[in-house]
Design a protein around this motif. Structure first.
Motif, PDB file in Angstrom:
ATOM      1  N   LEU A 136       0.818  -1.215   0.000  1.00 22.37           N
ATOM      2  CA  LEU A 136       0.000   0.000   0.000  1.00 22.37           C
ATOM      3  C   LEU A 136       0.854   1.268   0.000  1.00 22.37           C
ATOM      4  CD1 LEU A 136      -2.887  -1.123   2.347  1.00 22.37           C
ATOM      5  CD2 LEU A 136      -3.134  -0.293   0.007  1.00 22.37           C
ATOM      6  N   GLY A 137       2.113   1.126  -0.422  1.00 22.55           N
ATOM      7  CA  GLY A 137       2.936   2.315  -0.642  1.00 22.55           C
ATOM      8  C   GLY A 137       3.831   2.755   0.491  1.00 22.55           C
ATOM      9  N   THR A 138       3.824   2.043   1.632  1.00 20.26           N
ATOM     10  CA  THR A 138       4.720   2.380   2.733  1.00 20.26           C
ATOM     11  C   THR A 138       5.772   1.279   2.822  1.00 20.26           C
ATOM     12  OG1 THR A 138       2.926   3.466   3.950  1.00 20.26           O
ATOM     13  CG2 THR A 138       4.898   2.892   5.199  1.00 20.26           C
ATOM     14  N   PHE A 139       6.914   1.502   2.172  1.00 21.33           N
ATOM     15  CA  PHE A 139       7.929   0.458   2.127  1.00 21.33           C
ATOM     16  C   PHE A 139       8.378   0.096   3.548  1.00 21.33           C
ATOM     17  CE2 PHE A 139      12.360  -0.998   1.929  1.00 21.33           C
ATOM     18  CZ  PHE A 139      12.165  -2.142   1.159  1.00 21.33           C
ATOM     19  N   SER A 140       8.289  -1.186   3.855  1.00 21.67           N
ATOM     20  CA  SER A 140       8.614  -1.668   5.190  1.00 21.67           C
ATOM     21  C   SER A 140       9.398  -2.970   5.094  1.00 21.67           C
ATOM     22  CB  SER A 140       7.328  -1.911   5.999  1.00 21.67           C
ATOM     23  OG  SER A 140       6.493  -0.777   5.983  1.00 21.67           O
ATOM     24  N   VAL A 141      10.156  -3.272   6.139  1.00 23.64           N
ATOM     25  CA  VAL A 141      10.926  -4.515   6.171  1.00 23.64           C
ATOM     26  C   VAL A 141      10.687  -5.228   7.496  1.00 23.64           C
ATOM     27  CG1 VAL A 141      12.729  -3.747   4.589  1.00 23.64           C
ATOM     28  CG2 VAL A 141      12.968  -3.302   7.044  1.00 23.64           C
ATOM     29  N   TYR A 142      10.764  -6.548   7.454  1.00 24.27           N
ATOM     30  CA  TYR A 142      10.668  -7.354   8.668  1.00 24.27           C
ATOM     31  C   TYR A 142      12.082  -7.751   9.068  1.00 24.27           C
ATOM     32  CZ  TYR A 142      10.158 -11.631  11.461  1.00 24.27           C
ATOM     33  OH  TYR A 142      10.281 -12.595  12.433  1.00 24.27           O
ATOM     34  N   ILE A 143      12.463  -7.435  10.298  1.00 22.90           N
ATOM     35  CA  ILE A 143      13.797  -7.765  10.792  1.00 22.90           C
ATOM     36  C   ILE A 143      13.673  -8.822  11.881  1.00 22.90           C
ATOM     37  CG2 ILE A 143      15.893  -6.882  11.883  1.00 22.90           C
ATOM     38  CD1 ILE A 143      15.267  -4.183  10.650  1.00 22.90           C
ATOM     39  N   LYS A 144      14.135 -10.007  11.572  1.00 20.62           N
ATOM     40  CA  LYS A 144      14.055 -11.124  12.515  1.00 20.62           C
ATOM     41  C   LYS A 144      15.245 -11.156  13.458  1.00 20.62           C
ATOM     42  CE  LYS A 144      13.545 -16.166  12.589  1.00 20.62           C
ATOM     43  NZ  LYS A 144      13.412 -17.377  11.765  1.00 20.62           N
ATOM     44  N   ASP A 145      16.417 -10.821  12.944  1.00 22.74           N
ATOM     45  CA  ASP A 145      17.662 -10.921  13.699  1.00 22.74           C
ATOM     46  C   ASP A 145      17.967  -9.605  14.417  1.00 22.74           C
ATOM     47  OD1 ASP A 145      20.192 -11.338  14.659  1.00 22.74           O
ATOM     48  OD2 ASP A 145      21.146 -11.681  12.715  1.00 22.74           O
ATOM     49  N   PRO A 146      18.010  -9.594  15.774  1.00 24.10           N
ATOM     50  CA  PRO A 146      18.299  -8.355  16.501  1.00 24.10           C
ATOM     51  C   PRO A 146      19.717  -7.846  16.260  1.00 24.10           C
ATOM     52  CG  PRO A 146      18.294 -10.210  18.002  1.00 24.10           C
ATOM     53  CD  PRO A 146      17.786 -10.727  16.692  1.00 24.10           C
ATOM     54  N   HIS A 147      20.580  -8.709  15.715  1.00 22.07           N
ATOM     55  CA  HIS A 147      21.958  -8.308  15.432  1.00 22.07           C
ATOM     56  C   HIS A 147      22.143  -7.901  13.976  1.00 22.07           C
ATOM     57  CE1 HIS A 147      22.908  -9.743  19.401  1.00 22.07           C
ATOM     58  NE2 HIS A 147      22.440 -10.932  19.111  1.00 22.07           N
ATOM     59  N   PHE A 148      21.031  -7.821  13.235  1.00 24.00           N
ATOM     60  CA  PHE A 148      21.120  -7.401  11.843  1.00 24.00           C
ATOM     61  C   PHE A 148      21.690  -5.986  11.786  1.00 24.00           C
ATOM     62  CE2 PHE A 148      19.512  -5.681   7.845  1.00 24.00           C
ATOM     63  CZ  PHE A 148      19.743  -6.740   6.969  1.00 24.00           C
ATOM     64  N   PRO A 149      22.752  -5.764  10.999  1.00 26.95           N
ATOM     65  CA  PRO A 149      23.398  -4.439  10.991  1.00 26.95           C
ATOM     66  C   PRO A 149      22.526  -3.360  10.350  1.00 26.95           C
ATOM     67  CG  PRO A 149      24.349  -5.864   9.302  1.00 26.95           C
ATOM     68  CD  PRO A 149      23.440  -6.726  10.121  1.00 26.95           C
ATOM     69  N   ILE A 150      22.224  -2.321  11.140  1.00 26.87           N
ATOM     70  CA  ILE A 150      21.464  -1.177  10.645  1.00 26.87           C
ATOM     71  C   ILE A 150      22.230   0.082  11.040  1.00 26.87           C
ATOM     72  CG2 ILE A 150      19.247   0.029  10.654  1.00 26.87           C
ATOM     73  CD1 ILE A 150      17.971  -2.503  11.731  1.00 26.87           C
ATOM     74  N   HIS A 151      22.581   0.910  10.068  1.00 25.03           N
ATOM     75  CA  HIS A 151      23.334   2.125  10.367  1.00 25.03           C
ATOM     76  C   HIS A 151      22.493   3.045  11.239  1.00 25.03           C
ATOM     77  CE1 HIS A 151      25.756   5.732   9.836  1.00 25.03           C
ATOM     78  NE2 HIS A 151      26.724   4.934   9.403  1.00 25.03           N
ATOM     79  N   SER A 152      23.122   3.637  12.249  1.00 30.48           N
ATOM     80  CA  SER A 152      22.402   4.482  13.210  1.00 30.48           C
ATOM     81  C   SER A 152      21.676   5.649  12.542  1.00 30.48           C
ATOM     82  CB  SER A 152      23.366   5.014  14.276  1.00 30.48           C
ATOM     83  OG  SER A 152      24.430   5.728  13.678  1.00 30.48           O
ATOM     84  N   SER A 153      22.214   6.145  11.419  1.00 29.76           N
ATOM     85  CA  SER A 153      21.571   7.271  10.741  1.00 29.76           C
ATOM     86  C   SER A 153      20.214   6.874  10.181  1.00 29.76           C
ATOM     87  CB  SER A 153      22.469   7.791   9.603  1.00 29.76           C
ATOM     88  OG  SER A 153      22.686   6.777   8.631  1.00 29.76           O
ATOM     89  N   ILE A 154      20.043   5.602   9.829  1.00 23.92           N
ATOM     90  CA  ILE A 154      18.769   5.108   9.302  1.00 23.92           C
ATOM     91  C   ILE A 154      17.712   5.077  10.402  1.00 23.92           C
ATOM     92  CG2 ILE A 154      17.596   3.092   8.314  1.00 23.92           C
ATOM     93  CD1 ILE A 154      20.171   2.476   6.804  1.00 23.92           C
ATOM     94  N   LEU A 155      18.156   4.792  11.621  1.00 27.54           N
ATOM     95  CA  LEU A 155      17.222   4.648  12.736  1.00 27.54           C
ATOM     96  C   LEU A 155      16.790   5.973  13.348  1.00 27.54           C
ATOM     97  CD1 LEU A 155      18.822   1.558  14.532  1.00 27.54           C
ATOM     98  CD2 LEU A 155      16.742   1.599  13.174  1.00 27.54           C
TER      99      LEU A 155
END
Length: 242
Positions: A136-155
């Motif tokens: 419906l136009g809101t790009f979203s992702v499912y993150i299963k792994d709590p250690h999945f690397p995500i850059h702090s600027s994205i968060l």
């Protein structure tokens, strides 16, 4: 009823007592010690030694434990799905659900990134939610792994939508803490607003249905969660089109 360590400590005679008890629990729960000794072809001394090895002071205590175990093993009556749906409509839709949904819609609309988290059946629905939002136009992702690397600027300007029936899952709680520390706003969907996950979230959407379990598995209906996820996605889509 009996632990692995207790079973491993049995000698040959005690093992025969164990085997008889496990296949005749309802019968043994009302036997006298001599009747069990005769049925298993051992002495009453062996029966008493068996009782001590399973942390019972005597045969009477063992029978009490058997009766309690049998009571807990009684089959659960699984309610019809229509009961859960009507319960959700009566308890939740009659309350301030629309206000909570509206608050969540505003937060998601102002975010750059949307992530879903959850474990077990909640994880399956989190993955569904990410796909439905994206459709419906809101790009979203499912993150299963709590250690999945995500850059702090994205968060920094992100939203995390956390799903949990009990709201007490340690795995999801830890994941939320990690994401909040890096600046993500958390919206949780739980069965009650009094749970740990609900309290540490920025916005909580509770749905209040009676929790059900069957043979150790949580079978609480997830119909309210699907309703909430789809309503959120559609409301966000409509607001973006204005």
């Amino acid at each position: 009823m009996f632990t692995t360590q207790e079973i491993a400590s049995f000698n040959e005679l005690e093992t025969s007592v164990y085997q008889y008890i496990t296949t005749n629990m309802e019968k043994v729960a009302y036997m006298r010690i001599r009747e069990l000794a005769e049925a298993t072809h051992v002495s009453t001394t062996t029966i008493l030694r068996f009782c001590r090895k399973v942390n019972c002071q005597g045969f009477s205590e063992l029978k009490v434990r058997l009766k309690l175990h049998l009571d807990n093993e009684k089959p659960t009556v699984v309610k019809g799905s229509q009961h859960a749906v009507s319960e959700f409509f009566e308890r939740t839709l009659a309350g301030n659900l629309d206000n909570k949904l509206g608050e969540a819609v505003d937060i998601v609309n102002g975010a750059d990134h949307v992530m879903f988290i959850g474990i077990g059946s909640s994880g399956i629905l989190a993955e569904y939610g990410a796909r439905y939002f994206s459709s419906l136009g809101t790009f979203s992702v499912y993150i299963k792994d709590p250690h999945f690397p995500i850059h702090s600027s994205i968060l920094q300007n992100s939203v995390t939508i956390a799903l949990s029936v009990s709201g007490e899952n340690r795995y999801t709680t830890t994941h939320i803490h990690q994401l909040k520390e890096k600046g993500s706003t958390v919206i949780s969907i739980t069965n009650t607003k009094y749970s740990t996950i609900a309290r540490i979230s920025d916005v909580n959407i509770p749905y209040y249905v009676t929790e059900e379990a069957l043979e150790g598995s949580n079978i609480t209906t997830q119909i309210p969660v699907v309703y909430i996820l789809e309503t959120l996605a559609r409301d966000i889509h409509r607001k973006k089109e204005r």
